[in-house]
Design a protein around this motif. Structure first.
Motif, PDB file in Angstrom:
ATOM      1  N   HIS A  89     -24.520  -1.612  -3.822  1.00 32.59           N
ATOM      2  CA  HIS A  89     -24.688  -3.069  -3.869  1.00 32.59           C
ATOM      3  C   HIS A  89     -23.356  -3.804  -4.026  1.00 32.59           C
ATOM      4  O   HIS A  89     -23.041  -4.717  -3.258  1.00 32.59           O
ATOM      5  CB  HIS A  89     -25.653  -3.497  -4.979  1.00 32.59           C
ATOM      6  CG  HIS A  89     -25.704  -4.992  -5.113  1.00 32.59           C
ATOM      7  ND1 HIS A  89     -26.342  -5.785  -4.190  1.00 32.59           N
ATOM      8  CD2 HIS A  89     -25.140  -5.844  -6.010  1.00 32.59           C
ATOM      9  CE1 HIS A  89     -26.194  -7.057  -4.524  1.00 32.59           C
ATOM     10  NE2 HIS A  89     -25.467  -7.120  -5.626  1.00 32.59           N
ATOM     11  N   CYS A  90     -22.552  -3.439  -5.034  1.00 32.26           N
ATOM     12  CA  CYS A  90     -21.320  -4.203  -5.262  1.00 32.26           C
ATOM     13  C   CYS A  90     -20.344  -4.032  -4.100  1.00 32.26           C
ATOM     14  O   CYS A  90     -19.613  -4.961  -3.756  1.00 32.26           O
ATOM     15  CB  CYS A  90     -20.688  -3.837  -6.604  1.00 32.26           C
ATOM     16  SG  CYS A  90     -20.210  -2.104  -6.759  1.00 32.26           S
ATOM     17  N   LEU A  91     -20.370  -2.861  -3.473  1.00 27.24           N
ATOM     18  CA  LEU A  91     -19.499  -2.662  -2.309  1.00 27.24           C
ATOM     19  C   LEU A  91     -19.960  -3.525  -1.135  1.00 27.24           C
ATOM     20  O   LEU A  91     -19.145  -4.009  -0.354  1.00 27.24           O
ATOM     21  CB  LEU A  91     -19.478  -1.191  -1.883  1.00 27.24           C
ATOM     22  CG  LEU A  91     -18.656  -0.234  -2.743  1.00 27.24           C
ATOM     23  CD1 LEU A  91     -19.438   0.233  -3.949  1.00 27.24           C
ATOM     24  CD2 LEU A  91     -18.176   0.958  -1.931  1.00 27.24           C
ATOM     25  N   ASN A  92     -21.283  -3.714  -1.025  1.00 30.79           N
ATOM     26  CA  ASN A  92     -21.795  -4.572   0.044  1.00 30.79           C
ATOM     27  C   ASN A  92     -21.345  -6.011  -0.155  1.00 30.79           C
ATOM     28  O   ASN A  92     -20.978  -6.697   0.797  1.00 30.79           O
ATOM     29  CB  ASN A  92     -23.333  -4.555   0.073  1.00 30.79           C
ATOM     30  CG  ASN A  92     -23.903  -3.210   0.493  1.00 30.79           C
ATOM     31  OD1 ASN A  92     -23.201  -2.387   1.076  1.00 30.79           O
ATOM     32  ND2 ASN A  92     -25.166  -2.983   0.183  1.00 30.79           N
ATOM     33  N   VAL A  93     -21.422  -6.478  -1.408  1.00 30.04           N
ATOM     34  CA  VAL A  93     -21.106  -7.886  -1.663  1.00 30.04           C
ATOM     35  C   VAL A  93     -19.597  -8.112  -1.569  1.00 30.04           C
ATOM     36  O   VAL A  93     -19.141  -9.120  -1.031  1.00 30.04           O
ATOM     37  CB  VAL A  93     -21.636  -8.325  -3.050  1.00 30.04           C
ATOM     38  CG1 VAL A  93     -21.333  -9.804  -3.296  1.00 30.04           C
ATOM     39  CG2 VAL A  93     -23.132  -8.079  -3.152  1.00 30.04           C
ATOM     40  N   MET A  94     -18.819  -7.197  -2.121  1.00 25.37           N
ATOM     41  CA  MET A  94     -17.360  -7.372  -2.173  1.00 25.37           C
ATOM     42  C   MET A  94     -16.693  -6.290  -1.330  1.00 25.37           C
ATOM     43  O   MET A  94     -15.922  -5.483  -1.838  1.00 25.37           O
ATOM     44  CB  MET A  94     -16.887  -7.294  -3.629  1.00 25.37           C
ATOM     45  CG  MET A  94     -17.573  -8.315  -4.529  1.00 25.37           C
ATOM     46  SD  MET A  94     -17.152  -8.115  -6.286  1.00 25.37           S
ATOM     47  CE  MET A  94     -15.444  -8.618  -6.311  1.00 25.37           C
ATOM     48  N   ASN A  95     -16.990  -6.266  -0.040  1.00 25.90           N
ATOM     49  CA  ASN A  95     -16.590  -5.082   0.742  1.00 25.90           C
ATOM     50  C   ASN A  95     -15.090  -5.017   1.024  1.00 25.90           C
ATOM     51  O   ASN A  95     -14.571  -3.991   1.433  1.00 25.90           O
ATOM     52  CB  ASN A  95     -17.448  -4.916   1.991  1.00 25.90           C
ATOM     53  CG  ASN A  95     -17.032  -5.817   3.125  1.00 25.90           C
ATOM     54  OD1 ASN A  95     -16.021  -5.572   3.767  1.00 25.90           O
ATOM     55  ND2 ASN A  95     -17.785  -6.868   3.363  1.00 25.90           N
ATOM     56  N   LYS A  96     -14.398  -6.120   0.773  1.00 23.32           N
ATOM     57  CA  LYS A  96     -12.941  -6.076   0.932  1.00 23.32           C
ATOM     58  C   LYS A  96     -12.272  -5.563  -0.349  1.00 23.32           C
ATOM     59  O   LYS A  96     -11.233  -4.900  -0.304  1.00 23.32           O
ATOM     60  CB  LYS A  96     -12.432  -7.484   1.252  1.00 23.32           C
ATOM     61  CG  LYS A  96     -11.193  -7.535   2.089  1.00 23.32           C
ATOM     62  CD  LYS A  96     -10.920  -8.960   2.559  1.00 23.32           C
ATOM     63  CE  LYS A  96      -9.545  -9.050   3.200  1.00 23.32           C
ATOM     64  NZ  LYS A  96      -9.234 -10.408   3.653  1.00 23.32           N
ATOM     65  N   ALA A  97     -12.886  -5.856  -1.500  1.00 20.42           N
ATOM     66  CA  ALA A  97     -12.294  -5.496  -2.792  1.00 20.42           C
ATOM     67  C   ALA A  97     -12.679  -4.095  -3.244  1.00 20.42           C
ATOM     68  O   ALA A  97     -11.902  -3.411  -3.909  1.00 20.42           O
ATOM     69  CB  ALA A  97     -12.713  -6.510  -3.853  1.00 20.42           C
ATOM     70  N   LEU A  98     -13.878  -3.658  -2.887  1.00 24.05           N
ATOM     71  CA  LEU A  98     -14.392  -2.382  -3.397  1.00 24.05           C
ATOM     72  C   LEU A  98     -14.665  -1.423  -2.242  1.00 24.05           C
ATOM     73  O   LEU A  98     -15.189  -1.826  -1.203  1.00 24.05           O
ATOM     74  CB  LEU A  98     -15.696  -2.617  -4.174  1.00 24.05           C
ATOM     75  CG  LEU A  98     -15.634  -3.655  -5.299  1.00 24.05           C
ATOM     76  CD1 LEU A  98     -17.011  -3.833  -5.936  1.00 24.05           C
ATOM     77  CD2 LEU A  98     -14.606  -3.259  -6.352  1.00 24.05           C
ATOM     78  N   SER A  99     -14.306  -0.163  -2.437  1.00 24.82           N
ATOM     79  CA  SER A  99     -14.513   0.843  -1.389  1.00 24.82           C
ATOM     80  C   SER A  99     -14.931   2.160  -2.008  1.00 24.82           C
ATOM     81  O   SER A  99     -14.632   2.421  -3.181  1.00 24.82           O
ATOM     82  CB  SER A  99     -13.213   1.102  -0.612  1.00 24.82           C
ATOM     83  OG  SER A  99     -12.538  -0.084  -0.346  1.00 24.82           O
ATOM     84  N   PRO A 100     -15.576   3.003  -1.215  1.00 22.76           N
ATOM     85  CA  PRO A 100     -15.898   4.350  -1.698  1.00 22.76           C
ATOM     86  C   PRO A 100     -14.624   5.094  -2.085  1.00 22.76           C
ATOM     87  O   PRO A 100     -13.545   4.788  -1.582  1.00 22.76           O
ATOM     88  CB  PRO A 100     -16.563   5.014  -0.495  1.00 22.76           C
ATOM     89  CG  PRO A 100     -17.036   3.900   0.373  1.00 22.76           C
ATOM     90  CD  PRO A 100     -16.071   2.779   0.153  1.00 22.76           C
ATOM     91  N   GLY A 101     -14.770   6.079  -2.955  1.00 22.95           N
ATOM     92  CA  GLY A 101     -13.620   6.882  -3.371  1.00 22.95           C
ATOM     93  C   GLY A 101     -13.143   7.803  -2.257  1.00 22.95           C
ATOM     94  O   GLY A 101     -13.592   7.713  -1.110  1.00 22.95           O
ATOM     95  N   ASP A 102     -12.218   8.708  -2.616  1.00 24.71           N
ATOM     96  CA  ASP A 102     -11.646   9.621  -1.616  1.00 24.71           C
ATOM     97  C   ASP A 102     -12.381  10.950  -1.523  1.00 24.71           C
ATOM     98  O   ASP A 102     -12.352  11.601  -0.480  1.00 24.71           O
ATOM     99  CB  ASP A 102     -10.176   9.910  -1.970  1.00 24.71           C
ATOM    100  CG  ASP A 102      -9.300   8.695  -1.728  1.00 24.71           C
ATOM    101  OD1 ASP A 102      -9.520   8.006  -0.708  1.00 24.71           O
ATOM    102  OD2 ASP A 102      -8.418   8.433  -2.569  1.00 24.71           O
ATOM    103  N   ASP A 103     -13.026  11.341  -2.618  1.00 28.61           N
ATOM    104  CA  ASP A 103     -13.672  12.663  -2.648  1.00 28.61           C
ATOM    105  C   ASP A 103     -15.094  12.525  -2.098  1.00 28.61           C
ATOM    106  O   ASP A 103     -16.072  12.512  -2.826  1.00 28.61           O
ATOM    107  CB  ASP A 103     -13.679  13.190  -4.093  1.00 28.61           C
ATOM    108  CG  ASP A 103     -14.111  14.648  -4.163  1.00 28.61           C
ATOM    109  OD1 ASP A 103     -14.231  15.285  -3.087  1.00 28.61           O
ATOM    110  OD2 ASP A 103     -14.340  15.142  -5.283  1.00 28.61           O
ATOM    111  N   LYS A 104     -15.149  12.411  -0.764  1.00 29.20           N
ATOM    112  CA  LYS A 104     -16.416  12.092  -0.113  1.00 29.20           C
ATOM    113  C   LYS A 104     -17.210  13.337   0.234  1.00 29.20           C
ATOM    114  O   LYS A 104     -16.653  14.431   0.353  1.00 29.20           O
ATOM    115  CB  LYS A 104     -16.151  11.291   1.161  1.00 29.20           C
ATOM    116  CG  LYS A 104     -15.588   9.908   0.873  1.00 29.20           C
ATOM    117  CD  LYS A 104     -15.135   9.224   2.147  1.00 29.20           C
ATOM    118  CE  LYS A 104     -14.634   7.811   1.820  1.00 29.20           C
ATOM    119  NZ  LYS A 104     -14.005   7.184   2.973  1.00 29.20           N
TER     120      LYS A 104
END
Lengths: 356, 414
Positions: free
Chosen positions: B288-303
């Protein structure tokens, strides 16, 4: 005689040969996106590349003139690469912002609505219906055409609290899937059995096993082996009809439409949810199904007015509670809303949490 | 010129209005296509009587046992002659699209040419199954139509009790939330089991769907027997400057109401200086928070991916969602892909041997219990598989000490 041609068992094709060059180049390296206007997405890659996607609704069941027209548009005003969303929208990818408006103008001039992004009512995901299914209680393409005509404004704008996914299904198997609003056939009478045909058309043990409530048993009628239904147990689901067409479940009068709300696939905020029954007994009324459209538009209007930003239909109802949902929509609450299927007790209110 | 059009007063009413009309399309085809003239006659009959008139049958291509949906008309006159003879056979070829449904126009035009030659000219992009549906073909034309599509590099999809056509989201091709190579996972899984797709011999259908994040745009938890969802297990990435920009733009109230308080596990906290704290241990990667703030928040690196088993629609015991059997699995090296393929093979083998006829994986697991299923495919239990532990005592537990020992041993190895 020459040997028959054997298939090349090639499986799912590799998408890269078909992909827009910028999508290929920046595969896995995207930074963020925004929506400059409804129907347009702008994705920005870590490389600094930008790609504009223009999304347009289609009729899904497309004649080849429509497809060739979309190809002409893609070649002349876009960059020759398109993709389809799972809700049958077509997407044109562009490397330059200056190409966006001319493409939108052309699509709109050719009758393709541009929209379906962000908090809009997306294209209705649907099934085959009378056009091609062997067991349909209603049509699919026609229902969707009729409803999307009514919801066109909500497709081309982004005025909803969050996205709204509507689905339709022509039988209770529910191929259309879960939706914020689902419009599904609900049969209300047991199958009408043509006892002369059962023995030849149906594998009887299979049909007996298919019934969710064990209401079907072997029988003899007029000296012929057939099947009979315990109509007191029968839930009129139609599960026996596909393996046994002589057990006709579809009825022009008694196969009704039911409307369900609150289904959600995304895990955002709340866990995925199933849709829940809110209205039934709605006539299956081609060619435009006006009664179903009225119920859908009413629910959408109340949701639009009452829900907070980012609340999906199901999130909204969970916040305001079911008593308020029925109050605000004016829909009747009946004994049929109370779940008595296995596990249904989990849907009862086992608490003193009461809304007044 | 085709035969004379039937009167279609009801279908005609679906030509007006702002949404593209499939009826207008059918009429365009019917101008020089008898099959579409009669198809419209049959469809209008359905609209008038509110009944369907197709029955199935057996039509296929050499070498395969499925992938074609046969349709024969049931509308006959008193002499058993079809009322709409040119559409008395109206079969569909299910063809698998490129993963992610990408096309160039040359390919689409070639599809049109082939379908103009052998079929009705009606193509659906796409069916709920994820296939391109080439709709409306006579029995005789199914084989030559397939041969030409097959020579183009396209293959039949699934139908009946078989591995079905899979689906994957646009994902890494155009989405910043993508945590996996969706198309590669999709192709790895489906293409490893083409024999089970093209020669249907499973108890019932078996579907793979791949979504690159928990937004699950492919509806895989609801619809797939084998659902693969991209996720990450390290910390989400925060660009605090972008957080500040977002707050400056939208206001603190908006961020509190729409981001902070919407976090399902209260893992977010807004600091006085307009930076954001995330409790990554509490975060469930809901998106949810990544959807709303998709420029500020991103998934981590250990995918990697989570795997859930058992989603399906209503028949027979009611709708079921998939449930977690693998909370996290890396999906980078060739070995990782071999591992997911081997796991899918275990699931299919177990399903083939243990499910009842017409039973989906979810129903089988409902009947036998998740633990029996996990033991059957060789996976260890773990608490991410449950919403809560059991709440009733009706279970025999004389193996407790050994099971507790296994848990500690696994913990020690980790």
């Amino acid at each position: 005689m020459s040997a028959p041609r054997m298939p090349i068992e090639s499986g799912v094709p590799d998408p890269f040969p078909f992909m827009h060059p910028l999508l290929k180049k920046n595969f896995g390296e995207w930074s963020y996106h925004d929506r400059p206007r409804p129907g347009v997405l702008r994705h920005v890659a870590k490389s600094g590349d930008q790609v504009w996607t223009v999304r347009a609704g289609t009729q899904r069941q497309m004649d080849l003139y429509t497809i060739r027209n979309l190809c002409d548009i893609a070649d002349e005003l876009a960059e020759g690469h398109v993709r389809f969303t799972m809700r049958s929208n077509i997407e044109f990818m562009l490397s330059e912002e200056s190409k966006v408006q001319p493409l939108i103008d052309k699509l709109q001039a050719e009758g393709f609505p541009v929209g379906g992004t962000g908090p809009s009512v997306a294209m209705i995901s649907h099934t085959q219906g009378w056009l091609h299914c062997d067991i349909p209680g209603t049509d699919a393409s026609g229902v969707v055409k009729a409803l999307m005509d009514e919801l066109h404004d909500e497709f081309i704008k982004e005025d909803m609290p969050n996205r709204v996914h509507i689905t339709t299904s022509c039988c209770q198997i529910n191929c259309g899937g879960q939706g914020d609003i689902a419009i599904n056939i609900q049969h209300t009478k047991p199958p009408k059995i043509n006892h002369d045909l059962v023995a030849n058309a149906c594998e009887r043990p299979t049909v007996v096993a298919r019934c969710p409530v064990a209401a079907i048993r072997p029988a003899m009628v007029n000296g012929k082996p057939t099947l009979e239904v315990d109509e007191k147990k029968c839930i009129c689901c139609g599960a026996c009809f596909p393996p046994c067409p002589p057990m006709q479940i579809n009825d022009p009068e008694h196969s009704k439409l039911a409307i369900w709300v609150g289904g959600k696939h995304s895990n955002a905020r709340s866990k995925p949810m199933f849709h829940k029954l809110v209205a039934a007994g709605i006539p299956n009324n081609p060619p435009r199904w006006p009664e179903a459209a009225e119920v859908v538009k009413n629910i959408l209007a109340v949701y639009k007015e009452d829900a907070k930003d980012w609340e999906r239909m199901g999130d909204w109802v969970e916040r305001i509670g079911w008593p308020q949902f029925f109050e605000k929509t004016g829909l009747p609450f009946t004994k049929y809303h109370i779940d008595n299927w296995r596990g249904g007790r989990a849907n009862l209110n086992a608490s003193a949490h009461i809304r007044f | 010129m085709a035969k004379k059009m039937h009167d279609t007063p009801m279908l005609d009413q679906l030509e007006s209005g702002p949404w593209p009309s499939f009826v207008t399309g059918l009429k365009r085809l019917a101008k020089d296509n008898d099959m579409m003239v009669d198809l419209m006659g049959q469809l209008e009959t359905s609209y008038r009587t509110r009944k369907g008139y197709w029955k199935g049958g057996t039509v296929g291509v050499v070498g395969y046992g499925g992938g074609v949906i046969p349709r024969f008309t049931e509308l006959h006159d008193e002499n058993k002659k079809p009322l709409f003879p040119a559409a008395s056979e109206f079969h569909t070829l299910r063809i698998m699209p490129p993963a992610g449904m990408h096309y160039d126009t040359a390919t689409l035009r070639k599809f049109c040419d082939i379908w103009e030659k052998y079929g009705s000219g009606l193509i659906a992009f796409h069916g709920q199954s994820g296939d391109i549906m080439f709709q409306g073909c006579t029995t005789d034309n199914v084989q030559p139509a397939f041969d030409e599509l097959n020579e183009m590099g396209f293959d039949l999809g699934g139908a009946g009790p078989a591995v079905r056509t899979g689906m994957s989201c646009v994902g890494a091709a155009r989405c910043e939330q993508s945590c996996a190579n969706e198309q590669k996972i999709h192709r790895t899984l489906v293409n490893a089991f083409l024999d089970d797709m093209h020669r249907p011999a499973l108890p019932y259908k078996m579907k793979f769907k791949v979504s690159g994040c928990a937004n699950d745009c492919m509806n895989s938890i609801h619809r797939a027997d084998f659902s693969v969802i991209g996720t990450w297990r390290d910390e989400m990435k925060i660009d605090q400057n972008e957080v500040k920009t977002f707050i400056a733009d939208k206001g603190r109230k908006y961020v509190v109401d729409n981001v902070i308080s919407r976090c399902p596990t209260n893992a977010l906290s807004l600091n006085d200086d307009d930076t954001l704290d995330v409790d990554n241990k509490g975060c469930v990667r809901c998106m949810h928070c990544l959807n709303v703030m998709n420029k500020a928040l991103s998934p981590g690196d250990d995918k990697g991916v989570s795997i859930l088993i058992g989603g399906k629609r209503t028949l027979k015991i009611g709708d079921l969602m998939g449930t977690v059997i693998v909370p996290f699995m890396k999906m980078e090296s060739d070995e990782d892909y071999e591992k997911i393929e081997a796991l899918a093979g275990e699931v299919i083998d177990f399903f083939a041997e243990n499910a009842l006829e017409h039973e989906r994986t979810g129903e089988m697991i409902e009947r036998i219990g998740l633990v029996n299923f996990l033991e059957g495919i060789g996976l260890d239990v773990e608490p991410n598989m449950i919403a809560s532990p059991r709440s009733n005592s009706y279970v025999r537990m004389d193996g407790w000490d050994e099971e507790a020992q296994k848990w500690f041993e696994r913990k020690a190895q980790a």
